[in-house]
Design a protein around this motif. Structure first.
Motif, mmCIF file in Angstrom:
data_model
loop_
_atom_site.group_PDB
_atom_site.id
_atom_site.type_symbol
_atom_site.label_atom_id
_atom_site.label_comp_id
_atom_site.label_asym_id
_atom_site.label_seq_id
_atom_site.Cartn_x
_atom_site.Cartn_y
_atom_site.Cartn_z
ATOM 1 N N GLU A 185 0.827 -1.207 0.000
ATOM 2 C CA GLU A 185 0.000 0.000 0.000
ATOM 3 C C GLU A 185 0.864 1.261 0.000
ATOM 4 O O GLU A 185 0.558 2.228 -0.688
ATOM 5 N N LYS A 186 1.953 1.252 0.776
ATOM 6 C CA LYS A 186 2.877 2.397 0.781
ATOM 7 C C LYS A 186 3.519 2.560 -0.592
ATOM 8 O O LYS A 186 3.622 3.663 -1.123
ATOM 9 N N TRP A 187 3.975 1.435 -1.173
ATOM 10 C CA TRP A 187 4.562 1.484 -2.526
ATOM 11 C C TRP A 187 3.567 2.081 -3.519
ATOM 12 O O TRP A 187 3.915 2.928 -4.327
ATOM 13 N N SER B 226 2.572 9.141 -7.214
ATOM 14 C CA SER B 226 3.174 10.469 -7.322
ATOM 15 C C SER B 226 4.167 10.567 -8.488
ATOM 16 O O SER B 226 4.630 11.650 -8.809
ATOM 17 N N ARG B 227 4.471 9.446 -9.112
ATOM 18 C CA ARG B 227 5.381 9.447 -10.263
ATOM 19 C C ARG B 227 4.657 9.955 -11.506
ATOM 20 O O ARG B 227 3.422 9.949 -11.583
ATOM 21 N N GLN C 24 4.742 4.856 -14.213
ATOM 22 C CA GLN C 24 3.893 3.993 -13.402
ATOM 23 C C GLN C 24 3.727 2.646 -14.098
ATOM 24 O O GLN C 24 3.405 2.587 -15.281
ATOM 25 N N PRO C 25 3.958 1.545 -13.361
ATOM 26 C CA PRO C 25 3.821 0.216 -13.979
ATOM 27 C C PRO C 25 2.408 -0.038 -14.474
ATOM 28 O O PRO C 25 1.452 0.590 -14.033
ATOM 29 N N MET D 77 11.056 2.354 -16.020
ATOM 30 C CA MET D 77 11.494 3.072 -14.829
ATOM 31 C C MET D 77 12.893 3.617 -15.071
ATOM 32 O O MET D 77 13.479 3.389 -16.130
ATOM 33 N N ASN D 78 13.408 4.324 -14.090
ATOM 34 C CA ASN D 78 14.766 4.874 -14.176
ATOM 35 C C ASN D 78 14.973 5.647 -15.470
ATOM 36 O O ASN D 78 15.976 5.468 -16.170
ATOM 37 N N PHE D 79 14.014 6.509 -15.772
ATOM 38 C CA PHE D 79 14.093 7.320 -16.989
ATOM 39 C C PHE D 79 15.287 8.267 -16.930
ATOM 40 O O PHE D 79 15.552 8.878 -15.897
ATOM 41 N N ASN D 80 15.984 8.389 -18.032
ATOM 42 C CA ASN D 80 17.007 9.406 -18.217
ATOM 43 C C ASN D 80 16.529 10.229 -19.404
ATOM 44 O O ASN D 80 16.665 9.800 -20.564
ATOM 45 N N HIS D 81 15.930 11.371 -19.122
ATOM 46 C CA HIS D 81 15.310 12.162 -20.187
ATOM 47 C C HIS D 81 16.341 12.799 -21.115
ATOM 48 O O HIS D 81 16.058 13.009 -22.294
#
Length: 184
Positions: free
Chosen positions: A45-47, A53-54, A59-60, A80-84
């Protein structure tokens, strides 16, 4: 929703959390993930609250298949771990319903997400990590067009021993070339 031939990808809902807890508490599912210890509902639930908020593209997504007119949630995947600046992101996937392993659903879901990443999000490179103890996963990634970039030697401690972790990636031009039968 992102719809393919055999699977569809949809946003996660809070109601999905009990399924995730069941999957990620199964040692056979968890052994191919970066998860070491079992997961509680409170942790999940915390995850989930943090995940909301991402940015939406971070978001998966849930993987669903249709059987007899009903959609069934069988796994998750995401970027995930985007490098724009470099236009790259890491792909992660888990098929939690073991009865659907080795049936091509993961491959189809990855193809959908890779296509989305390159053509909707304008990424140039998508990469992933796979443990040497997961040859089924490695074959799946190779079928999609991922190539091995390198190996992190003994980078993961798993079931009492150190195992190598492969880094694999696919570039947008490779994806476009593969989709067009090598004509680009």
């Amino acid at each position: 929703m992102i719809i393919g031939e055999r699977v569809r990808l949809r946003a996660m809902e809070k109601e999905d959390l009990p399924v995730f807890v069941r999957w990620f508490n199964d040692p056979e599912v968890r052994c191919h993930l970066d998860m070491i210890v079992p997961l509680s509902m409170g942790q999940e639930e915390k995850w989930y609250a943090d995940m909301l908020s991402r940015l939406p593209e971070e978001q998966p997504l849930c993987i669903e298949i249709e059987q007899n007119g009903t959609w069934h949630h069988i796994g998750n995947l995401g970027l995930m771990n985007f490098n724009h600046h470099d236009r790259s992101a890491e792909l992660g996937i888990s098929i939690g319903e073991k009865s659907f392993w080795s049936k091509g659903y993961g491959t189809d879901a990855i193809r959908l997400l890779v296509n989305y990443g390159f053509n909707a999000l304008n990424l140039n490179r998508i990469y992933l990590r796979v443990f040497e103890t997961n040859p089924r996963g490695k074959r799946c990634y190779e079928k999609v067009g991922f190539s091995e970039d390198g190996r992190l030697r003994e980078a993961r401690y798993l079931k009492g021993k150190y195992v190598d972790v492969f880094i694999m990636s696919i570039l947008k031009r490779e994806w476009n070339n593969e989709k067009n039968g090598g004509n680009k």
